[in-house]
Write a protein that holds these residues in place. Structure first.
Motif, PDB file in Angstrom:
ATOM      1  N   GLY A  16       0.808  -1.215   0.000  1.00  0.00           N
ATOM      2  CA  GLY A  16       0.000   0.000   0.000  1.00  0.00           C
ATOM      3  C   GLY A  16       0.843   1.267   0.000  1.00  0.00           C
ATOM      4  O   GLY A  16       2.082   1.218  -0.097  1.00  0.00           O
ATOM      5  N   SER A  17       0.149   2.407   0.111  1.00  0.00           N
ATOM      6  CA  SER A  17       0.808   3.713   0.037  1.00  0.00           C
ATOM      7  C   SER A  17       0.345   4.619   1.170  1.00  0.00           C
ATOM      8  O   SER A  17      -0.781   4.487   1.673  1.00  0.00           O
ATOM      9  CB  SER A  17       0.487   4.397  -1.293  1.00  0.00           C
ATOM     10  OG  SER A  17       0.953   3.648  -2.388  1.00  0.00           O
ATOM     11  N   ARG A  19       1.117   9.011   2.391  1.00  0.00           N
ATOM     12  CA  ARG A  19       1.840  10.248   2.154  1.00  0.00           C
ATOM     13  C   ARG A  19       1.975  11.000   3.469  1.00  0.00           C
ATOM     14  O   ARG A  19       0.967  11.330   4.102  1.00  0.00           O
ATOM     15  CB  ARG A  19       1.153  11.141   1.120  1.00  0.00           C
ATOM     16  CG  ARG A  19       2.026  12.333   0.739  1.00  0.00           C
ATOM     17  CD  ARG A  19       1.434  13.186  -0.361  1.00  0.00           C
ATOM     18  NE  ARG A  19       0.456  14.141   0.148  1.00  0.00           N
ATOM     19  CZ  ARG A  19       0.162  15.292  -0.460  1.00  0.00           C
ATOM     20  NH1 ARG A  19       0.781  15.624  -1.578  1.00  0.00           N
ATOM     21  NH2 ARG A  19      -0.761  16.089   0.048  1.00  0.00           N
ATOM     22  N   ARG A  65      10.734   3.664  -4.483  1.00  0.00           N
ATOM     23  CA  ARG A  65       9.442   3.472  -3.808  1.00  0.00           C
ATOM     24  C   ARG A  65       8.961   4.760  -3.124  1.00  0.00           C
ATOM     25  O   ARG A  65       7.758   5.030  -3.095  1.00  0.00           O
ATOM     26  CB  ARG A  65       9.554   2.370  -2.751  1.00  0.00           C
ATOM     27  CG  ARG A  65       9.965   1.025  -3.297  1.00  0.00           C
ATOM     28  CD  ARG A  65       9.859  -0.069  -2.227  1.00  0.00           C
ATOM     29  NE  ARG A  65      10.737   0.173  -1.082  1.00  0.00           N
ATOM     30  CZ  ARG A  65      10.301   0.273   0.174  1.00  0.00           C
ATOM     31  NH1 ARG A  65       9.011   0.182   0.457  1.00  0.00           N
ATOM     32  NH2 ARG A  65      11.163   0.474   1.169  1.00  0.00           N
ATOM     33  N   THR A  67       9.157   9.037  -2.589  1.00  0.00           N
ATOM     34  CA  THR A  67       9.481  10.286  -3.269  1.00  0.00           C
ATOM     35  C   THR A  67       9.301  11.445  -2.300  1.00  0.00           C
ATOM     36  O   THR A  67       8.227  11.598  -1.708  1.00  0.00           O
ATOM     37  CB  THR A  67       8.586  10.511  -4.490  1.00  0.00           C
ATOM     38  OG1 THR A  67       8.708   9.404  -5.393  1.00  0.00           O
ATOM     39  CG2 THR A  67       8.988  11.781  -5.230  1.00  0.00           C
ATOM     40  N   GLN A  80       6.022  10.750  -0.205  1.00  0.00           N
ATOM     41  CA  GLN A  80       5.099   9.786  -0.796  1.00  0.00           C
ATOM     42  C   GLN A  80       5.738   8.414  -0.702  1.00  0.00           C
ATOM     43  O   GLN A  80       6.829   8.200  -1.247  1.00  0.00           O
ATOM     44  CB  GLN A  80       4.813  10.146  -2.248  1.00  0.00           C
ATOM     45  CG  GLN A  80       3.894   9.159  -2.957  1.00  0.00           C
ATOM     46  CD  GLN A  80       2.492   9.151  -2.390  1.00  0.00           C
ATOM     47  OE1 GLN A  80       1.911  10.193  -2.124  1.00  0.00           O
ATOM     48  NE2 GLN A  80       1.938   7.965  -2.191  1.00  0.00           N
ATOM     49  N   ASN A  82       5.277   4.499  -1.523  1.00  0.00           N
ATOM     50  CA  ASN A  82       4.556   3.486  -2.285  1.00  0.00           C
ATOM     51  C   ASN A  82       5.184   2.119  -2.072  1.00  0.00           C
ATOM     52  O   ASN A  82       6.335   2.008  -1.635  1.00  0.00           O
ATOM     53  CB  ASN A  82       4.578   3.834  -3.774  1.00  0.00           C
ATOM     54  CG  ASN A  82       3.889   5.146  -4.079  1.00  0.00           C
ATOM     55  OD1 ASN A  82       2.922   5.536  -3.417  1.00  0.00           O
ATOM     56  ND2 ASN A  82       4.379   5.847  -5.085  1.00  0.00           N
ATOM     57  N   ARG A  83       4.435   1.083  -2.411  1.00  0.00           N
ATOM     58  CA  ARG A  83       4.920  -0.302  -2.278  1.00  0.00           C
ATOM     59  C   ARG A  83       5.533  -0.526  -0.902  1.00  0.00           C
ATOM     60  O   ARG A  83       6.660  -1.036  -0.775  1.00  0.00           O
ATOM     61  CB  ARG A  83       5.901  -0.632  -3.389  1.00  0.00           C
ATOM     62  CG  ARG A  83       5.312  -0.390  -4.785  1.00  0.00           C
ATOM     63  CD  ARG A  83       6.008  -1.151  -5.886  1.00  0.00           C
ATOM     64  NE  ARG A  83       7.449  -1.054  -5.876  1.00  0.00           N
ATOM     65  CZ  ARG A  83       8.142  -0.102  -6.470  1.00  0.00           C
ATOM     66  NH1 ARG A  83       7.527   0.883  -7.073  1.00  0.00           N
ATOM     67  NH2 ARG A  83       9.465  -0.114  -6.440  1.00  0.00           N
TER      68      ARG A  83
END
Length: 122
Positions: A16-17, A19, A65, A67, A80, A82-83
């Protein structure tokens, strides 16, 4: 008084992600902002940094993954993620520095937030 304030942590399943956001007030000499993390029983480690000019750097385990980005006008930095993996589980801290040489060396960061928890379940 300089005070980074983090938000956006939470619990998510692997893959999942999330932020994260960090808002900094009261620091006119800010040149670099960074994210660090600390898992229970482990040392705090650098995750990513971004300079006021937009230069970025990442620790190897998050490259591709995560940012890091920023809104200079609002003095906000984002991460951010991700993964996400279970090994990303940690308390995430925002920090800021006036250094001219951006890095993930903990000692150059002068002001720290209280942290936001990220938990990734398998």
């Amino acid at each position: 008084q300089v005070r980074p304030v983090e938000s956006g942590g939470g619990s998510v399943q692997a893959g999942g992600s999330l932020r994260l956001s960090c808002a900094v007030s009261g620091y006119t000499n800010k040149r670099v902002m960074a994210w660090f993390r600390q898992a229970p029983g482990q040392e705090r480690e650098g995750v990513a940094f971004i300079s006021s000019g937009g230069a970025t750097g990442y620790t190897d385990s998050v490259k591709g993954r995560f940012t890091i980005s920023q809104n200079n006008a609002k003095n906000i930095v984002y991460l951010q993620m991700n993964r996400l993996r279970p090994e990303d589980t940690a308390m995430y801290y925002c920090a800021t520095s006036s250094t001219l040489w951006p890095s993930l060396v903990i000692g150059v960061y002068e002001y720290w937030g209280q942290g936001t928890q990220v938990t990734v379940s398998s």
